[in-house]
Write a protein that holds these residues in place. Structure first.
Motif, mmCIF file in Angstrom:
data_model
loop_
_atom_site.group_PDB
_atom_site.id
_atom_site.type_symbol
_atom_site.label_atom_id
_atom_site.label_comp_id
_atom_site.label_asym_id
_atom_site.label_seq_id
_atom_site.Cartn_x
_atom_site.Cartn_y
_atom_site.Cartn_z
ATOM 1 N N LEU A 34 4.762 1.397 0.088
ATOM 2 C CA LEU A 34 4.480 0.888 -1.315
ATOM 3 C C LEU A 34 4.500 -0.591 -1.586
ATOM 4 N N CYS A 65 1.269 -2.344 -0.602
ATOM 5 C CA CYS A 65 0.226 -1.711 -1.515
ATOM 6 C C CYS A 65 0.138 -2.926 -2.708
ATOM 7 N N ASP A 66 1.278 -3.518 -3.116
ATOM 8 C CA ASP A 66 1.500 -4.325 -4.235
ATOM 9 C C ASP A 66 0.823 -5.447 -4.148
ATOM 10 N N PRO A 67 -0.269 -5.716 -4.851
ATOM 11 C CA PRO A 67 -1.007 -6.892 -4.924
ATOM 12 C C PRO A 67 -0.222 -8.184 -4.930
ATOM 13 N N ASN A 80 -10.380 -5.966 -0.599
ATOM 14 C CA ASN A 80 -10.128 -4.355 0.028
ATOM 15 C C ASN A 80 -8.429 -4.462 0.196
ATOM 16 N N LEU A 81 -8.080 -3.680 -1.010
ATOM 17 C CA LEU A 81 -6.579 -3.755 -1.178
ATOM 18 C C LEU A 81 -6.057 -2.415 -0.255
ATOM 19 N N PRO A 82 -4.785 -2.684 0.317
ATOM 20 C CA PRO A 82 -4.143 -1.769 1.096
ATOM 21 C C PRO A 82 -3.932 -0.663 0.336
ATOM 22 N N THR A 83 -4.081 0.901 0.866
ATOM 23 C CA THR A 83 -3.589 2.131 -0.030
ATOM 24 C C THR A 83 -2.766 2.975 0.890
ATOM 25 N N ILE A 84 -2.225 3.933 0.304
ATOM 26 C CA ILE A 84 -1.481 4.993 1.207
ATOM 27 C C ILE A 84 -2.505 6.059 1.254
ATOM 28 N N GLY A 91 -4.214 10.203 1.635
ATOM 29 C CA GLY A 91 -3.691 11.350 1.327
ATOM 30 C C GLY A 91 -3.078 11.233 0.204
ATOM 31 N N GLU A 92 -2.384 12.615 -0.213
ATOM 32 C CA GLU A 92 -2.060 12.932 -1.471
ATOM 33 C C GLU A 92 -0.540 13.381 -1.482
ATOM 34 N N ARG A 141 1.571 11.718 5.216
ATOM 35 C CA ARG A 141 0.842 10.364 4.906
ATOM 36 C C ARG A 141 1.343 9.291 5.692
#
Lengths: 328, 337
Positions: free
Chosen positions: A255, A258-260, A269-273, A275-276, A292
């Motif tokens: 988390l 992921c925060d810009p 290209n921003l990081p993401t987690i 899956g859901e 995840r």
């Protein structure tokens, strides 16, 4: 002896009965809000933040049921209280500020009328109530309070309306103020203004604040401690320093990454987690974050992780924190 | 060489408070200028960010560009064609090129339609009946990274992030040149916000799309935009290349905005710029520089003289009398900290 915490939630579980089956919205949540402290809750949508708030103010939907745990407010269980007793608490001992300042107030009544109306419990004269309303407006930084009381909500800016909502919530000098994303609708300069004002008021009135937000920067700036929620569990909690500087749970780490605001180099290209969030009707055994998580070990699929507490009171539920696993 | 979109001195006015006298023409109706004197250019393939608080005119400006509000003054040119005053019959074909993605992703999708009919609706509206709708729906779903079985679903079966992807698919169905995205990530979690922005960046590279993005998230603006414009009370107070704006702002409001951005670090040393008072009402604009009532660097002249829109050599434009003076003023305090 230490005073009892304002709010003490132990092992709280809440489920909703739905067409698809029982939805386990909250599972084994622990949360303590000490006197005069500001506690933040972060988590993605669907993590159970709203259910938690509704449980605290005891306004759960009809299809919800508390299946375990207890909620102690100043040492007394809220679950034992009658509806009449609860009504006596809401708005006086605990009050709330909502997300959208544009829709909080009644558009056809003046602010003064609304601020006088909510003092209906107090045996004061109307003039005294008006006087108190004006004092509260001044306290939240609205100049010319006496004239402003005769104006309608649309005559105030968004930031002012949110501060009026805060003034109204604090009017009865509650022990606990619950603020549900109160700054999302405002620009950065007004957001900072509200945060600063909340801090000052908290010190002045001596209340505690439970602050819900998914803006990590605001939490870092305002709160003393923070609880990270994921899919209905409080997976990590501790002081903001501990949690933001040395996050112990892989979800918290993801988390924060992921925060810009944490990414210094400009990137497209921003990081993401990936899956859901798992389906809370059909929960699989093991850790809730395993599908995840980038660091799973065999245990994650079979056993639900225990809470591990550090010397500084930093708590996280992750198998990787077990001494045996750490040794490897 | 003309830019893809050129906005020159555009104003959007709305009449307020009509009464009997204004109705029968004895009194002119009161007018607010929601957008006032805005000039900017967007090149093909560029991402342009519009930043400002709620009520500063961001959405009104975007709607004027998309032809959903009439600009009251100035000029909006798309590839050299004047859009202002264009009748709807001539604007409609241009809507293949200029598309808008609305703020509320779920609310902007009709709840009764399936995802397939929602994303192929643009073809029907533009009378492109010869298209194979099945194939187009499949192409658009895969373009925005949604599984094919979503074609038969309805909006309420989608999560917020998925609904936004449908919004993107709808907007890009006709292969536009300019996408106007109104708060495309408001209310999204950081991870899903990242997915959404990555998707827009990928599609921009693949399709050569220009994007006008409206947001109040400065961290997003810093990462994804090439240029940015800062709005205050319906006017641009500053606009220019994103790096320049972030490293050397030329308007005190920009500086205050940047300094106010909370950092996800409890020990961050913040140098806040305190703004005095409240944002003024657009019905009652301050005289002179409209920011002087809150500006920490305001001089005597600011109250009387209206600053003009000033261009610098680096295409960094601003509306401040003394950018050099206040930039010098704030230096010593920074060293003292």
């Amino acid at each position: 002896m230490m005073a009892a915490p304002v709010l003490d939630i132990q092992n709280l579980s809440v489920r909703y009965t739905t067409e698809r089956g029982n939805l386990q919205a909250l599972r084994g949540v622990n949360l303590t809000i000490p006197e005069k402290s500001i506690v933040g809750i972060v988590g993605e949508s669907g993590c159970g933040k709203s259910t938690l708030i509704s449980t605290i103010i005891q306004l759960l939907a009809n299809n919800a049921k508390i299946t375990s745990g207890d909620i102690l407010f100043k040492g007394e269980s809220l679950l034992d209280k009658s509806e009449k007793q609860l009504r006596g608490l809401r708005g006086t001992e605990m009050s709330m500020v909502f997300q959208d300042p544009m829709q909080t107030h009644n558009p056809v009544l003046t602010i003064g009328r609304q601020m006088i109306d909510i003092q209906y419990r107090d045996p004061l004269s109307k003039a005294d109530k008006r006087q108190r309303a004006a004092e509260m407006l001044t306290l939240v930084g609205i100049p010319d309070a006496n004239q402003r009381l005769d104006q309608f909500p649309h005559e105030f800016s968004g930031g002012m309306r949110q501060r009026i909502a805060i003034a109204m919530a604090l009017m009865a000098q509650p022990s606990l103020l619950i603020a549900d994303e109160p700054t999302t609708a405002l620009d950065a300069t007004l957001e900072v203004q509200i945060i600063k004002r909340l801090r000052e008021l908290q010190a002045e009135i001596g209340c505690s604040i439970l602050f819900i937000s998914h803006h990590l920067g605001v939490i870092a700036e305002l709160c003393d401690s923070v609880i990270v929620m994921y899919a209905g569990e409080a997976i990590e909690q501790g002081s903001v320093r501990d949690v933001f500087h040395t996050p112990a749970h892989p979800y918290t780490r993801a988390l924060l990454q992921c925060d810009p605001g944490n990414i210094k180099e400009k990137t497209r290209n921003l990081p993401t987690i990936p899956g859901e969030i798992p389906d809370l009707v059909n929960l699989s055994p093991g850790c809730i974050f395993q599908s995840r998580c980038a660091q799973t070990i065999p245990q994650c699929a079979v056993a639900h992780p225990e809470f591990h507490t550090s010397k500084t009171g930093h708590v996280a539920a992750c198998h990787l924190l077990q001494p045996e696993v750490q040794a490897q | 060489m003309t830019a893809l979109l050129e906005i020159d001195d555009v104003a959007v006015r709305f009449a307020v408070r009509s009464n009997l006298l204004t109705e029968i023409g004895l009194m002119p109706p009161a007018v607010i200028e929601a957008v006032s004197g805005v000039s900017l250019k967007i090149e093909a393939g560029e991402t342009y960010g519009i930043v400002g608080e709620s009520g500063s005119g961001k959405t009104t400006l975007a709607r004027a560009v998309a032809g959903l509000h009439h600009a009251s003054a100035g000029s909006i040119r798309y590839k050299g064609t004047e859009l202002r005053g264009l009748p709807e019959s001539r604007f409609r074909p241009l809507r293949r090129d200029i598309v808008m993605m609305f703020q509320d992703p779920v609310g902007s999708l009709s709840p009764r339609l399936t995802i397939k009919s929602l994303i192929t609706e643009p073809f029907r509206i533009q009378g492109m009946k010869d298209r194979d709708m099945e194939a187009e729906a499949a192409r658009l779903l895969s373009m925005v990274g949604l599984p094919q079985e979503f074609a038969g679903r309805h909006p309420h079966q989608l999560s917020g992030g998925q609904a936004r992807r449908v919004g993107v698919a709808r907007a890009l169905a006709l292969d536009p040149k300019l996408l106007i995205a109104d708060e495309p990530t408001a209310g999204l979690d950081v991870s899903i916000q990242g997915e959404m922005l990555n998707l827009l960046a990928r599609l921009q590279d693949e399709l050569g799309l220009a994007i006008m993005i409206i947001t109040h998230n400065l961290n997003v603006v810093r990462h994804i935009t090439d240029r940015v414009g800062i709005m205050y009370l319906g006017k641009l107070v500053e606009e220019g290349p994103t790096e320049d704006i972030f490293s050397s702002p030329l308007h005190p409001y920009t500086l205050a905005l940047l300094a106010a951005n909370p950092e996800p670090n409890p020990d961050a040393e913040l140098q806040r710029i305190e703004l005095q008072g409240e944002p003024p009402s657009i019905l009652n604009r301050p005289t002179g520089c409209e920011f002087h009532t809150r500006c920490p660097f305001a001089q005597a002249d600011c109250e009387a003289d209206t600053p003009v829109w000033t261009a610098t050599s680096t295409a960094h434009n601003h509306r401040c009398h003394f950018p050099e003076i206040w930039n010098e003023q704030r230096q010593p305090t920074e060293h003292a900290n």
